[in-house]
Design a protein around this motif. Structure first.
Motif, PDB file in Angstrom:
ATOM      1  N   LEU A 121      28.446  56.063 -69.439  1.00 48.14           N
ATOM      2  CA  LEU A 121      27.808  55.155 -70.398  1.00 48.14           C
ATOM      3  C   LEU A 121      28.680  54.998 -71.642  1.00 48.14           C
ATOM      4  CD1 LEU A 121      24.055  56.287 -70.235  1.00 48.14           C
ATOM      5  CD2 LEU A 121      25.202  54.531 -68.898  1.00 48.14           C
ATOM      6  N   GLY A 122      29.326  56.101 -72.048  1.00 48.67           N
ATOM      7  CA  GLY A 122      30.221  56.046 -73.209  1.00 48.67           C
ATOM      8  C   GLY A 122      31.339  55.039 -73.001  1.00 48.67           C
ATOM      9  N   LYS A 123      31.888  55.020 -71.781  1.00 45.82           N
ATOM     10  CA  LYS A 123      32.973  54.059 -71.494  1.00 45.82           C
ATOM     11  C   LYS A 123      32.443  52.624 -71.561  1.00 45.82           C
ATOM     12  CE  LYS A 123      35.642  57.003 -68.414  1.00 45.82           C
ATOM     13  NZ  LYS A 123      35.941  57.261 -67.015  1.00 45.82           N
ATOM     14  N   LEU A 124      31.235  52.413 -71.032  1.00 43.44           N
ATOM     15  CA  LEU A 124      30.657  51.053 -71.079  1.00 43.44           C
ATOM     16  C   LEU A 124      30.457  50.609 -72.525  1.00 43.44           C
ATOM     17  CD1 LEU A 124      27.914  51.250 -68.279  1.00 43.44           C
ATOM     18  CD2 LEU A 124      30.184  50.196 -68.121  1.00 43.44           C
ATOM     19  N   LYS A 125      29.952  51.529 -73.364  1.00 42.04           N
ATOM     20  CA  LYS A 125      29.714  51.156 -74.763  1.00 42.04           C
ATOM     21  C   LYS A 125      31.046  50.895 -75.482  1.00 42.04           C
ATOM     22  CE  LYS A 125      26.453  50.546 -76.370  1.00 42.04           C
ATOM     23  NZ  LYS A 125      25.771  49.218 -76.238  1.00 42.04           N
ATOM     24  N   MET A 180      33.499  49.556 -74.276  1.00 40.04           N
ATOM     25  CA  MET A 180      33.931  48.212 -73.872  1.00 40.04           C
ATOM     26  C   MET A 180      32.998  47.142 -74.436  1.00 40.04           C
ATOM     27  SD  MET A 180      34.707  49.139 -69.890  1.00 40.04           S
ATOM     28  CE  MET A 180      35.623  47.734 -69.353  1.00 40.04           C
ATOM     29  N   ASN A 181      32.059  47.579 -75.279  1.00 40.70           N
ATOM     30  CA  ASN A 181      31.108  46.662 -75.931  1.00 40.70           C
ATOM     31  C   ASN A 181      30.083  46.031 -74.997  1.00 40.70           C
ATOM     32  OD1 ASN A 181      31.742  46.919 -78.596  1.00 40.70           O
ATOM     33  ND2 ASN A 181      33.492  45.518 -78.414  1.00 40.70           N
ATOM     34  N   TYR A 182      29.819  46.674 -73.883  1.00 39.99           N
ATOM     35  CA  TYR A 182      28.762  46.166 -73.011  1.00 39.99           C
ATOM     36  C   TYR A 182      27.399  46.650 -73.496  1.00 39.99           C
ATOM     37  CZ  TYR A 182      31.741  44.214 -69.406  1.00 39.99           C
ATOM     38  OH  TYR A 182      32.620  43.421 -68.716  1.00 39.99           O
ATOM     39  N   ALA A 183      26.391  45.781 -73.382  1.00 39.00           N
ATOM     40  CA  ALA A 183      25.011  46.228 -73.549  1.00 39.00           C
ATOM     41  C   ALA A 183      24.653  47.016 -72.287  1.00 39.00           C
ATOM     42  CB  ALA A 183      24.087  45.028 -73.698  1.00 39.00           C
ATOM     43  N   VAL A 184      23.955  48.125 -72.446  1.00 39.04           N
ATOM     44  CA  VAL A 184      23.682  49.008 -71.308  1.00 39.04           C
ATOM     45  C   VAL A 184      22.177  49.150 -71.091  1.00 39.04           C
ATOM     46  CG1 VAL A 184      23.871  51.373 -70.437  1.00 39.04           C
ATOM     47  CG2 VAL A 184      25.823  50.312 -71.588  1.00 39.04           C
ATOM     48  N   LYS A 185      21.760  48.881 -69.864  1.00 43.64           N
ATOM     49  CA  LYS A 185      20.368  49.139 -69.469  1.00 43.64           C
ATOM     50  C   LYS A 185      20.376  50.290 -68.472  1.00 43.64           C
ATOM     51  CE  LYS A 185      16.401  46.996 -67.125  1.00 43.64           C
ATOM     52  NZ  LYS A 185      16.504  47.124 -65.671  1.00 43.64           N
ATOM     53  N   LEU A 186      19.514  51.258 -68.726  1.00 45.47           N
ATOM     54  CA  LEU A 186      19.418  52.417 -67.836  1.00 45.47           C
ATOM     55  C   LEU A 186      18.047  52.407 -67.162  1.00 45.47           C
ATOM     56  CD1 LEU A 186      20.655  55.193 -66.938  1.00 45.47           C
ATOM     57  CD2 LEU A 186      19.447  56.208 -68.878  1.00 45.47           C
ATOM     58  N   ASP A 187      18.021  52.487 -65.838  1.00 41.59           N
ATOM     59  CA  ASP A 187      16.771  52.602 -65.083  1.00 41.59           C
ATOM     60  C   ASP A 187      16.563  54.060 -64.709  1.00 41.59           C
ATOM     61  OD1 ASP A 187      16.650  49.855 -65.181  1.00 41.59           O
ATOM     62  OD2 ASP A 187      17.113  49.540 -63.061  1.00 41.59           O
ATOM     63  N   THR A 188      15.342  54.555 -64.836  1.00 38.24           N
ATOM     64  CA  THR A 188      15.113  55.967 -64.551  1.00 38.24           C
ATOM     65  C   THR A 188      13.717  56.197 -63.976  1.00 38.24           C
ATOM     66  OG1 THR A 188      15.081  58.200 -65.526  1.00 38.24           O
ATOM     67  CG2 THR A 188      14.304  56.415 -66.930  1.00 38.24           C
ATOM     68  N   LEU A 198      23.841  55.433 -76.493  1.00 44.19           N
ATOM     69  CA  LEU A 198      24.581  54.940 -75.328  1.00 44.19           C
ATOM     70  C   LEU A 198      23.768  53.935 -74.509  1.00 44.19           C
ATOM     71  CD1 LEU A 198      26.254  58.263 -74.095  1.00 44.19           C
ATOM     72  CD2 LEU A 198      27.231  56.438 -75.495  1.00 44.19           C
ATOM     73  N   VAL A 199      22.511  53.711 -74.899  1.00 45.04           N
ATOM     74  CA  VAL A 199      21.674  52.775 -74.134  1.00 45.04           C
ATOM     75  C   VAL A 199      21.008  51.762 -75.068  1.00 45.04           C
ATOM     76  CG1 VAL A 199      21.143  54.155 -72.082  1.00 45.04           C
ATOM     77  CG2 VAL A 199      19.844  54.535 -74.165  1.00 45.04           C
ATOM     78  N   ASP A 200      20.909  50.524 -74.574  1.00 44.95           N
ATOM     79  CA  ASP A 200      20.271  49.456 -75.352  1.00 44.95           C
ATOM     80  C   ASP A 200      18.919  49.084 -74.772  1.00 44.95           C
ATOM     81  OD1 ASP A 200      22.693  48.633 -77.086  1.00 44.95           O
ATOM     82  OD2 ASP A 200      23.461  48.760 -75.048  1.00 44.95           O
TER      83      ASP A 200
END
Ligand code: SF4
Length: 224
Positions: free
Chosen positions: A85-89, A91-99, A115-117
């Protein structure tokens, strides 16, 4: 991270954003209605995908794709989740996590680290019936902790329930409503029979119709 699948583009999995989807391999639940056993049952696992190739693709799509959805399986059982997730952030991506909400400690960590939006959590049914739906013994305190943590995190969120007869009734939905309060961030999903689900005996049983689900949605929104 063990990655079992990658979808380059979706308009429906991250509300309001064009997103890629990363499917992690492995899950600690065994929901009978799960239609993705190749991400859940180790005997059906295929060789994991190359993480570097996925980041290469995401690097190329920077500025075009807006977000990345990390889903499962269950992402929070992956030891490399925080780094990923750190790498995605970075790169400036918005991150959705499903759990599935089984790991509140991991959720607390990724929330604290920003790390999550967006977090989407399945609430399978009322606490008393959880085991019947997920097929393993649940730690209900951890599920409740996750719900409260997400609700109080300030992170955009969504809770979802797939309606499975008879394990999720109007009474069970009343309990879920008490736990989450605001119905605007809640989605009730119709069970979709599929030959790939884990528990094939569910295909023989009676299920909610679209009209019944719609009625329950309205009840949930207006109050029982
Ligand atoms: S928690 Fe999700 S991925 Fe895991 S078995 Fe249930 S439906 Fe499938």
């Amino acid at each position: 991270m063990r990655i079992g699948g990658f979808q380059q583009f979706s308009l429906i999995d991250y509300p309001g954003k064009m997103a890629a989807i990363v499917f992690t391999q492995g899950c600690n639940f065994r929901c009978g209605y799960c239609y993705n056993p190749r991400l859940v049952c180790p005997k059906q696992f295929e060789a994991p995908l190359d993480e570097a190739a996925i980041f290469e693709f995401l690097e190329m799509r920077r500025g075009k794709l807006e977000g990345v959805v990390v889903t499962g399986g269950e992402p929070t059982i992956q030891s490399g989740l925080v780094d990923f997730l750190g790498k995605l952030k970075a790169m400036n991506y918005a991150v959705k996590l499903d759990t599935n909400g089984s790991n509140p400690d991991v959720l607390a960590g990724v929330i604290d680290l920003k790390l999550v939006d967006f977090i989407a959590m399945d609430i399978k049914t009322s606490m008393a019936k959880y085991e019947k739906v997920i097929g393993v013994k649940p730690d209900l305190e951890r599920i409740k902790q996750s719900i409260n943590l997400i609700l109080n995190s300030g992170v955009r969120c969504q809770f979802r329930t797939t309606l499975l007869k008879p394990h999720c009734t109007e009474e069970d939905l009343k309990e879920i409503q008490k736990m989450i309060g605001d119905s605007r961030q809640y989605v009730l999903q119709l069970f979709m029979p599929s030959s790939s689900i884990i528990d094939k005996s569910l295909l023989e049983q009676e299920h909610y119709t679209r009209n019944e689900v719609q009625r329950l949605r309205l009840l949930f929104q207006r109050g029982f």
